[in-house]
Design an enzyme around this catalytic site. Structure first.
Site, mmCIF file in Angstrom:
data_model
loop_
_atom_site.group_PDB
_atom_site.id
_atom_site.type_symbol
_atom_site.label_atom_id
_atom_site.label_comp_id
_atom_site.label_asym_id
_atom_site.label_seq_id
_atom_site.Cartn_x
_atom_site.Cartn_y
_atom_site.Cartn_z
ATOM 1 N N GLU A 121 1.497 -1.714 -0.042
ATOM 2 C CA GLU A 121 -0.030 0.191 0.313
ATOM 3 C C GLU A 121 0.992 1.182 0.053
ATOM 4 O O GLU A 121 0.473 2.169 0.488
ATOM 5 C CB GLU A 121 -0.845 -0.068 1.329
ATOM 6 C CG GLU A 121 -1.754 -1.637 1.144
ATOM 7 C CD GLU A 121 -2.825 -1.165 1.960
ATOM 8 O OE1 GLU A 121 -3.733 -1.280 1.928
ATOM 9 O OE2 GLU A 121 -2.742 -1.112 3.551
ATOM 10 N N HIS A 170 -1.703 4.326 8.252
ATOM 11 C CA HIS A 170 -3.215 3.666 7.256
ATOM 12 C C HIS A 170 -3.288 2.139 8.336
ATOM 13 O O HIS A 170 -2.745 1.849 8.819
ATOM 14 C CB HIS A 170 -2.144 3.281 6.004
ATOM 15 C CG HIS A 170 -3.241 2.406 6.308
ATOM 16 N ND1 HIS A 170 -4.998 2.416 6.192
ATOM 17 C CD2 HIS A 170 -3.862 1.195 5.018
ATOM 18 C CE1 HIS A 170 -5.414 1.972 5.159
ATOM 19 N NE2 HIS A 170 -4.760 0.803 4.380
ATOM 20 N N HIS A 186 -6.638 -0.422 9.384
ATOM 21 C CA HIS A 186 -7.295 -1.058 8.911
ATOM 22 C C HIS A 186 -8.601 -1.525 10.595
ATOM 23 O O HIS A 186 -9.152 -2.843 10.901
ATOM 24 C CB HIS A 186 -7.398 -2.665 8.376
ATOM 25 C CG HIS A 186 -6.922 -2.824 7.293
ATOM 26 N ND1 HIS A 186 -5.810 -4.067 6.666
ATOM 27 C CD2 HIS A 186 -6.487 -1.718 6.944
ATOM 28 C CE1 HIS A 186 -5.390 -3.535 5.346
ATOM 29 N NE2 HIS A 186 -5.895 -1.595 5.304
ATOM 30 N N TYR A 191 -12.495 17.132 19.677
ATOM 31 C CA TYR A 191 -11.210 17.189 19.225
ATOM 32 C C TYR A 191 -10.639 16.075 18.312
ATOM 33 O O TYR A 191 -10.087 16.239 17.488
ATOM 34 C CB TYR A 191 -10.257 16.183 20.884
ATOM 35 C CG TYR A 191 -9.970 16.825 22.245
ATOM 36 C CD1 TYR A 191 -8.664 17.628 21.454
ATOM 37 C CD2 TYR A 191 -10.676 17.389 22.647
ATOM 38 C CE1 TYR A 191 -7.910 18.257 22.466
ATOM 39 C CE2 TYR A 191 -10.251 18.220 24.088
ATOM 40 C CZ TYR A 191 -8.867 18.765 23.624
ATOM 41 O OH TYR A 191 -8.039 19.197 25.209
ATOM 42 N N HIS A 203 -12.255 -0.357 3.321
ATOM 43 C CA HIS A 203 -11.631 -0.373 4.174
ATOM 44 C C HIS A 203 -10.243 0.136 5.498
ATOM 45 O O HIS A 203 -10.471 -0.804 6.331
ATOM 46 C CB HIS A 203 -10.123 0.247 3.318
ATOM 47 C CG HIS A 203 -8.740 -0.481 2.109
ATOM 48 N ND1 HIS A 203 -8.793 0.011 1.349
ATOM 49 C CD2 HIS A 203 -8.096 -0.706 3.534
ATOM 50 C CE1 HIS A 203 -7.270 -0.772 1.541
ATOM 51 N NE2 HIS A 203 -6.671 -0.715 3.054
HETATM 52 ZN ZN LIG Z 1 -5.217 -1.185 3.947
#
Ligand SMILES: [Zn+2]
Length: 210
Positions: free
Chosen positions: A73, A92, A94, A119, A159
């Site tokens: 990715e 990143h 999941h 926040y 995702h």
């Molecule tokens: Zn991903």
């Protein structure tokens, strides 16, 4: 921060995210800008067991400079950096609650999570929602680039989140804020709730724009 310390920090935050269940298996990836490229977590690596010496270092086209092969990715990260010259790091994940929100039907692409708390507004601001892309679909890179100039936090449908920060700690904390707010949002679905007003959001953005 020198590169050796940054490598340690990537491993530290990777383990911290893993130990708290914010990532699992070999899901998720972290990157950080270094002098002549980017450090990234390697493909198929578990964020709970990263080795500072084998982190991938890639150039702006994703070509490996040193270390293990980078996450598949990598292009998500590079397209975000291309539009955000001040971003020092990207996370990143999941992570469960953010992914849960990303799966909901009929989300507003401009405001997939409404302004529930101050926040959230300060650390995430306006989250962008992108449609679903299959793993490895490189056209996702263009979709990220199209919104990354205006949004440092992006939610990929079905995702997960991609969040940039000026440094790694900032990116990690913002990702955690997003995850916790996604959890709150799901807890509150079906309840009558009071969102921050446009005026309150505007005031926060003026005082704390990142
Ligand atoms: Zn991903």
């Amino acid at each position: 921060m020198n590169e050796a310390r940054l490598r340690e920090e990537i491993c530290y935050f990777g383990k911290s995210l893993f130990d708290r269940g914010l990532t699992f298996g070999s899901a998720g990836n972290i990157s950080a800008r270094v002098g002549e490229g980017w450090l990234m977590t390697p493909t198929n690596s578990c964020l709970g067991r990263l080795d500072p010496a084998s982190l991938s270092k890639v150039d702006e086209r994703g070509q490996l400079i040193s270390g293990d092969k980078a996450t598949k990715e990598y292009f998500l990260h590079l397209s975000m950096y291309a539009e955000r010259p001040n971003a020092g790091a990207i996370v990143h994940l999941h992570s469960t609650y953010s992914v849960a929100v990303s799966v909901l039907a009929d989300l507003d692409p401009e405001h997939p999570i409404p302004p529930l708390t101050a926040y959230y507004v300060m650390k995430i601001g306006q989250l962008a929602l992108l449609p679903y892309y299959a793993p490895g679909d490189l056209t996702l890179a263009d979709a990220v680039r199209a919104v990354a100039g205006r949004h440092h936090a992006v939610l990929l449908a079905n995702h997960g989140p991609v969040v940039a920060g000026k440094d790694l700690e900032t990116a990690v904390y913002a990702t955690e804020e997003l995850e916790e707010t996604a959890k709150l949002y799901l807890l509150l679905r079906g309840e009558r709730i009071r969102l921050l007003t446009l005026e309150q959001v505007g005031e926060l953005k003026q005082k704390h724009s990142s």
